[in-house]
Design a protein around this motif. Structure first.
Motif, PDB file in Angstrom:
ATOM      1  N   LEU A 178      89.217 157.738  48.027  1.00  0.00           N
ATOM      2  CA  LEU A 178      90.537 157.944  48.641  1.00  0.00           C
ATOM      3  C   LEU A 178      91.567 158.065  47.523  1.00  0.00           C
ATOM      4  O   LEU A 178      91.480 157.341  46.532  1.00  0.00           O
ATOM      5  N   GLN A 179      92.539 158.964  47.712  1.00  0.00           N
ATOM      6  CA  GLN A 179      93.579 159.063  46.691  1.00  0.00           C
ATOM      7  C   GLN A 179      94.856 159.660  47.272  1.00  0.00           C
ATOM      8  O   GLN A 179      94.799 160.524  48.148  1.00  0.00           O
ATOM      9  N   GLY A 180      95.995 159.185  46.775  1.00  0.00           N
ATOM     10  CA  GLY A 180      97.297 159.742  47.090  1.00  0.00           C
ATOM     11  C   GLY A 180      98.011 160.114  45.807  1.00  0.00           C
ATOM     12  O   GLY A 180      97.898 159.403  44.805  1.00  0.00           O
ATOM     13  N   GLU A 181      98.731 161.228  45.837  1.00  0.00           N
ATOM     14  CA  GLU A 181      99.453 161.687  44.657  1.00  0.00           C
ATOM     15  C   GLU A 181     100.898 161.984  45.016  1.00  0.00           C
ATOM     16  O   GLU A 181     101.175 162.484  46.109  1.00  0.00           O
ATOM     17  N   TYR A 182     101.791 161.689  44.106  1.00  0.00           N
ATOM     18  CA  TYR A 182     103.184 162.125  44.219  1.00  0.00           C
ATOM     19  C   TYR A 182     103.331 163.307  43.277  1.00  0.00           C
ATOM     20  O   TYR A 182     103.118 163.182  42.069  1.00  0.00           O
TER      21      TYR A 182
END
Length: 195
Positions: free
Chosen positions: A61-65
């Motif tokens: 899982l990953q989130g990026e700005y």
């Protein structure tokens, strides 16, 4: 009609120059989910033993700005997680249970270079980050088992698809030199524009 390298070059220039506005610039958030596997850096020689699968598999899982300064370049701070495990092999008796697993949270930053083409835009990424969690690399040549904060090096290639390149298909690698292991990831992502 015979297509030559010059024809492809001209087509690329036309797409690059006339469609650069289709790639989103500005700030966005990207969410990704996928399959991760863990493996040792080293080629293992098992000698006369039966070959043993030491790779772990699991969730990514990953989130990026996304700070998109140009249609072809962006800076991407990220936070994510990798959870891999190995099935216990009950058929192997009197042998150690070799395994490579990662259960860690990821923090870091990377940069992306992307061809600013609508519908299908190839990209490449690289950066540096830290992993916080438990790492186990137990093979005939390596015995690393620690809960620690370790450096990792991310690298990705993939395609941003769709009219505004909001959907992504990518393959990533996270290299953990101290644990002598790496993670390979196949992931799907979606970008939500904030502007």
């Amino acid at each position: 009609m015979k297509l030559t390298l010059n024809h492809f070059f001209i087509l690329f220039i036309i797409l690059f120059s006339s469609q650069t506005q289709s790639q989103t610039t500005g700030n966005s958030i990207k969410a990704s989910i996928g399959f991760a596997s863990s493996a040792s850096y080293y080629i293992e020689n098992y000698g006369s033993q039966e070959e043993v699968d030491v790779m772990g598999g699991g969730l990514y899982l990953q989130g990026e700005y996304i700070i998109g300064s140009k249609s072809w370049f962006s800076v991407r701070p990220y936070a994510g997680a990798i959870f891999t495990s190995v099935d216990k092999n009950q058929n192997i008796q009197n042998q150690p249970q070799y395994k490579v697993t990662t259960n860690a949270f990821l923090l870091g930053g990377k940069v992306r270079f992307c061809a600013p083409i609508p519908w299908v835009a190839p990209f490449i990424e690289g950066g540096i980050g830290t992993s916080i969690g438990k790492f186990e690399t137990f093979t005939p040549n390596v015995n690393f088992n620690k809960s620690d904060v370790l450096l990792h090096i991310p690298f990705s290639i993939g395609l941003a698809v769709g009219r505004h390149n909001n959907f992504e298909i990518g393959i990533s690698g996270y290299f953990h030199p101290a644990a002598k292991q790496s993670n390979a990831v196949f992931a799907l992502g979606y970008t939500f524009p904030l502007d």
